[in-house]
Design a protein around this motif. Structure first.
Motif, PDB file in Angstrom:
ATOM      1  N   ARG A 125       0.694  -0.967  -0.105  1.00 47.11           N
ATOM      2  CA  ARG A 125      -0.068   0.143   0.019  1.00 47.11           C
ATOM      3  C   ARG A 125       0.632   1.213   0.033  1.00 47.11           C
ATOM      4  O   ARG A 125       0.714   2.230  -0.672  1.00 47.11           O
ATOM      5  N   LEU A 126       1.971   1.216   0.745  1.00 49.43           N
ATOM      6  CA  LEU A 126       2.929   2.553   0.784  1.00 49.43           C
ATOM      7  C   LEU A 126       3.357   2.584  -0.588  1.00 49.43           C
ATOM      8  O   LEU A 126       3.703   3.685  -0.989  1.00 49.43           O
ATOM      9  N   ILE A 127       3.828   1.585  -1.425  1.00 49.40           N
ATOM     10  CA  ILE A 127       4.493   1.565  -2.474  1.00 49.40           C
ATOM     11  C   ILE A 127       3.606   2.230  -3.497  1.00 49.40           C
ATOM     12  O   ILE A 127       3.939   3.100  -4.335  1.00 49.40           O
ATOM     13  N   ASN A 128       2.235   1.736  -3.436  1.00 51.48           N
ATOM     14  CA  ASN A 128       1.326   2.555  -4.233  1.00 51.48           C
ATOM     15  C   ASN A 128       0.830   3.757  -4.032  1.00 51.48           C
ATOM     16  O   ASN A 128       0.637   4.602  -4.954  1.00 51.48           O
ATOM     17  N   GLN A 129       1.037   4.279  -2.667  1.00 50.42           N
ATOM     18  CA  GLN A 129       0.709   5.505  -2.715  1.00 50.42           C
ATOM     19  C   GLN A 129       1.950   6.460  -3.029  1.00 50.42           C
ATOM     20  O   GLN A 129       1.724   7.588  -3.837  1.00 50.42           O
ATOM     21  N   LEU A 130       3.117   5.926  -3.032  1.00 50.74           N
ATOM     22  CA  LEU A 130       4.438   6.933  -3.509  1.00 50.74           C
ATOM     23  C   LEU A 130       4.136   6.821  -5.119  1.00 50.74           C
ATOM     24  O   LEU A 130       4.411   7.711  -5.664  1.00 50.74           O
ATOM     25  N   LEU A 131       3.788   5.789  -5.742  1.00 44.94           N
ATOM     26  CA  LEU A 131       3.572   5.774  -7.439  1.00 44.94           C
ATOM     27  C   LEU A 131       2.468   6.681  -7.565  1.00 44.94           C
ATOM     28  O   LEU A 131       2.650   7.530  -8.552  1.00 44.94           O
ATOM     29  N   ASP A 132       1.398   6.843  -6.831  1.00 43.99           N
ATOM     30  CA  ASP A 132       0.162   7.773  -7.128  1.00 43.99           C
ATOM     31  C   ASP A 132       1.081   9.280  -6.815  1.00 43.99           C
ATOM     32  O   ASP A 132       0.461   9.994  -7.862  1.00 43.99           O
ATOM     33  N   LEU A 133       1.648   9.464  -5.790  1.00 44.68           N
ATOM     34  CA  LEU A 133       2.179  10.816  -5.897  1.00 44.68           C
ATOM     35  C   LEU A 133       2.923  11.232  -6.964  1.00 44.68           C
ATOM     36  O   LEU A 133       3.000  12.326  -7.407  1.00 44.68           O
ATOM     37  N   ALA A 134       3.802  10.347  -7.420  1.00 40.68           N
ATOM     38  CA  ALA A 134       4.945  10.574  -8.291  1.00 40.68           C
ATOM     39  C   ALA A 134       4.118  10.899  -9.776  1.00 40.68           C
ATOM     40  O   ALA A 134       4.258  11.655 -10.636  1.00 40.68           O
TER      41      ALA A 134
END
Length: 661
Positions: free
Chosen positions: A193-202
Motif C-alpha cells: 500500500r505504501l508503494i502504491n501511494q508513492l507511485l500515485d504521488l509521482a
C-alpha cells in the motif's frame, strides 16, 4: 550564459554590421554568431549544430524564403525561436510568420538597440523553454523510475503473498505458525500500500494520474471501507460509526475514493486515544448526498494546533503528537488526500481544536466530490473493490502466544522499548527464550521501567512519539543510577548522520531495520559478555592483592566516585550503607542494584572488600595488624583477621610476613 545566434540573410553587409555592432558582447562571450546566406545553407548548419537559441531569419531570400524555412524549425530546433527580419512594407508576410510560430520580428532598416532587446527577450524565452523541457524530462524519468521500481517491488511482494495465503489455508488458526504467517501477510500488504501511494504521488506530480470513473454503489463501498477498520478500532478501544443518506448507483473512481477514505479514517484512528475518564474515543464517518457528495471523518482525538493546521496537507509534513500511532507515519497520507480530491475536481477542508479545560478536542475533515448519480435505466457494473486487500488481519488477531519459557532467575534482564505492537511482541518472545524480558511501548514508559528495574540492556526503537530513542539513550547515559546500562538502538534510518547521532548520545550498538534476529542476538550476547568481563575485572581488583589499587585502574566513573567516598570514610567503622547511598544520591535499594550490576557484590560486601584491599597496601607499608584493622574501619583485629582470611586465604600476619620475604 552565452546566447548562440544563427543569422540567415542573403545581404552581404549584414554579417559585418552585426559583428561590428556586437563586438563587445562577442568578445565577452555573451553572444556567439554564425551566418548563413540562404535557407538551404541554414538547414545544413542547424542539422550539424541543433543547439541555436535565436535565429534571425530574413523573410525574403531567393532559394528558400523565411516562411518556408520557418516550417522546418519545429522538428529541427524545437527549443529555439526565430525572429523574422523584413521591411516595413512587408507586414503581410510578417503577420503570416507570426501566425506560423515566429517569436518576434524586427524591420529593416534595423534599429540595433531594438534588435538587442529582441534578442535578449527571445533568449530568455528559450532558456525558460529549455528549463521546462529539462524539468519535464526529469519528471518523466522520475515517473519511469517509479513505474519500474514499483514493478520490481510488486513482483517479490506477490511472490511473498501468494505462498503465504496458500500456507494460511493449511494451518490451524490457533497454531503459532499461523500467527507468524498472518504477520508476514499483514506487513507485506502494508508495504504494498505504501508503494502504491508513492507511485500515485509521482504520477500526480507529472500529471500522469487519470480519473477512472466506473458505476457502483457508493454507500456500500464506503461502508465496506469503514467496516474493514472495525478490528483496528476495537484494538484501540475506540467507537467507530458510519452514517449515510446516499443510495443507488453512482459514477466514481473507486480506487481514488478508497485512498481518500482510507487515509482519513486511518489518520483519525491514529491520533485518537482510547477510553478516557471523561470522554470515550470515537471516530465518526458520514456520507452525505449532494451535489456535491460530502465525505466527513470526525474524531475526538488530540486535535491540531493553529500553527500546524496550514501545513498538514504539505507532503512529508508530520504533526508531533503525544498519542502513540498504530503505525509510524510517512507524511504523505493527507497530501495524497488533497491531491486526489483536487484531481477529481473536489475540495477538502479541515476544522480542528486541541481543546481546553472547557472545550473538547477533535478534528473533522470534509471532502466534497462532484460525482454524479446514475439513473435507474443506466447500466450498472460490478462495484466490488478489493478493500480487504488493504486490510489484512489486524495485529489484534496475532495474539497466539509462543509456548511459555522460563529463563533462569539470574538470566540477564532486557527492556525492549518499541512503539510497534507487533515488533515489540516478536522481539520479546524471541528474547524470552534466553533472558528475562520487560517491554514498554513508549519512551516515557520505558524510562520509568528502566529506573525501577535497572536492566542489563535496553533495546529501543529510535522513532517514537514523545521521548524518542535518542532522548531515552541520553537520559540513560547521563543519569548516575543508569549510566552503566548498555543500549542497542533499532532504526529504519540507515544514514551515517543518524548513526552518529545515536552513538553521540551514548548508544553501545546500532541495528538498522530490517535486521536479522540472529544478528541482534549475537550483538546482545557480546554486550552481555563484555559486561560480565567488566564485573569480573572489578571483582578481581578487590580480591587479588597483586593487582594495582582499584582507584588506579577502575574505568567506571561512578565506581571511582564511590571508591572516593569510601576512602574518605575508611577508618569510620560506623559508616553504613544508608550513609553511602546518601553520598551517592541514590536510595539504598537502587545503590544495591547498581553495585550488583557492576560487580555482582552486595553493598556490604563491596564496602568490606574495599576496606580489605586497602588493608593489603597498609600491611605492605609495614603497619601492624591491629593498627591496620582500625585504619580500615574494623572494630576488632580478630574480626578483621577473619574477614581477611576469607578473601585472601591467609591471615593478615601471614600476608605481612610473606611480603617481607
Amino acid at each position: 550564459m552565452s546566447t548562440k545566434i544563427l543569422v540567415i540573410d542573403d545581404e552581404a553587409d549584414v554579417e559585418s554590421l552585426l559583428l561590428q555592432r556586437f563586438w563587445l558582447k562577442i568578445q565577452e562571450g555573451t553572444y556567439q554568431f554564425q551566418f548563413a546566406e540562404s535557407g538551404y545553407e541554414a538547414l545544413s548548419v542547424i542539422r550539424a549544430e541543433p543547439d541555436f537559441d535565436v535565429l534571425l531569419v530574413d523573410i525574403n531570400m531567393p532559394d528558400m524564403d523565411g516562411l518556408t524555412l520557418l516550417g522546418h524549425l519545429p522538428d529541427l530546433l524545437p527549443n529555439g525561436r526565430a525572429v523574422m527580419v523584413s521591411a516595413y512594407d512587408d507586414m503581410d508576410n510578417i503577420r503570416t510568420a507570426m501566425n506560423r510560430g515566429a517569436f518576434d520580428f524586427v524591420c529593416k532598416p534595423i534599429n540595433f538597440g531594438d534588435l538587442e532587446l529582441t534578442i535578449e527577450k527571445t533568449a530568455q524565452h528559450v532558456r525558460q523553454l529549455r528549463e521546462s523541457a529539462k524539468m519535464k524530462l526529469i519528471a518523466d524519468l522520475k515517473t519511469h523510475f517509479f513505474d519500474n521500481i514499483t514493478h520490481e517491488f510488486r513482483t517479490p511482494l506477490t511472490l511473498i503473498l501468494a505462498p503465504v495465503e496458500r500456507l494460511l489455508r493449511q494451518w490451524n488458526e490457533y497454531d503459532v505458525t499461523y500467527r507468524d504467517l498472518l504477520s508476514i501477510e499483514r506487513n507485506a500488504r502494508h508495504l504494498l500500500r505504501l508503494i502504491n501511494q508513492l507511485l500515485d504521488l509521482a504520477k500526480l506530480e507529472v500529471g500522469h494520474l487519470r480519473v477512472n470513473l466506473q458505476p457502483g454503489n457508493l454507500n456500500e463501498f464506503v461502508g465496506q471501507l469503514v467496516q474493514a477498520f472495525m478490528p483496528v478500532a476495537e484494538q484501540r478501544e475506540l467507537t467507530l460509526s458510519y452514517h449515510s443518506d446516499v443510495s443507488g448507483q453512482w459514477l466514481f473512481d473507486a480506487e481514488k475514493v478508497g485512498q481518500i477514505g482510507y487515509n482519513l479514517i486511518a489518520n483519525a484512528i491514529k491520533f485518537t486515544a482510547g477510553p478516557h475518564p471523561q470522554k470515550a474515543g470515537a471516530v465518526t464517518v458520514r456520507l452525505t448526498s449532494g451535489p456535491p457528495v460530502r465525505l466527513t471523518v470526525s474524531d475526538t482525538g488530540v486535535g491540531i494546533t493553529a500553527a500546524n493546521l496550514p501545513h498538514i496537507f504539505n507532503r512529508f509534513y508530520q504533526v508531533d503528537s503525544v498519542v502513540r500511532p498504530l503505525q509510524p507515519g510517512t507524511g504523505i497520507g493527507l497530501s495524497l488526500v488533497k491531491e486526489l480530491t483536487e484531481l477529481m475536481g473536489g475540495t477538502v477542508s479541515v476544522e480542528s481544536s486541541p481543546g481546553t479545560t472547557t472545550t473538547p478536542s477533535g478534528t473533522t475533515f470534509a471532502v466534497d466530490l462532484p460525482i454524479s448519480p446514475l439513473s435507474d435505466d443506466e447500466p450498472t457494473a460490478n462495484d466490488s473493490f478489493p478493500v480487504q486487500e488493504w486490510f489484512p488481519h489486524p495485529a489484534s488477531e496475532l495474539s497466539t502466544s509462543l509456548p511459555p519459557t522460563t529463563p533462569a532467575e539470574d538470566a540477564a534482564l532486557i527492556v525492549v522499548v518499541e512503539d510497534n505492537d507487533e515488533l515489540r511482541k516478536f522481539l520479546a518472545e524471541e528474547l524470552m527464550q534466553h533472558y528475562r524480558v520487560l517491554t514498554a511501548d513508549a519512551g516515557e514508559q520505558g524510562w520509568a521501567l528502566i529506573q525501577t528495574e535497572l536492566p542489563d540492556v535496553v533495546i529501543s526503537d529510535v522513532m517514537m512519539p514523545g521521548m524518542d530513542g535518542y532522548a531515552l539513550t541520553h537520559r540513560i547515559k547521563t543519569t548516575p543510577a543508569t549510566d552503566h546500562i548498555a543500549v542497542i538502538l533499532l532504526t529504519a534510518k540507515a544514514t551515517n548522520d543518524s548513526r552518529m547521532t545515536g552513538l553521540q548520545q551514548g548508544a553501545d550498538d546500532y541495528l538498522t531495520k530490517p535486521f536479522l534476529i540472529e544478528e541482534m542476538t549475537l550483538r546482545l550476547r557480546n554486550l552481555l559478555a563484555r559486561q560480565q568481563r567488566l564485573r569480573m575485572l572489578y571483582q578481581q581488583q578487590l580480591a587479588r592483592p597483586e593487582l594495582p589499587q582499584p582507584m588506579e585502574t577502575v574505568q567506571d566513573g561512578w565506581l571511582r566516585t564511590l571508591y572516593s567516598v569510601l576512602d574518605a570514610h575508611l577508618d569510620d567503622s560506623s559508616f553504613s550503607v544508608e550513609q553511602l547511598a546518601q553520598y551517592m544520591a541514590l536510595s539504598s535499594k537502587t545503590l544495591l542494584r547498581k553495585i550488583q550490576a557492576l560487580t555482582q557484590l552486595s553493598t556490604n560486601d563491596l564496602i568490606r572488600r574495599y576496606r580489605l584491599r586497602k588493608a593489603v597496601d597498609l600491611l605492605r607499608a609495614g603497619h601492624g595488624v591491629s593498627e591496620t584493622a582500625y585504619m580500615v574501619g574494623f572494630d576488632t583485629p580478630s574480626y578483621f583477621g577473619q574477614c581477611f582470611k576469607e578473601v585472601y586465604h591467609v591471615t593478615p600476619r601471614e600476608f605481612a610476613v610473606s611480603e617481607k620475604t
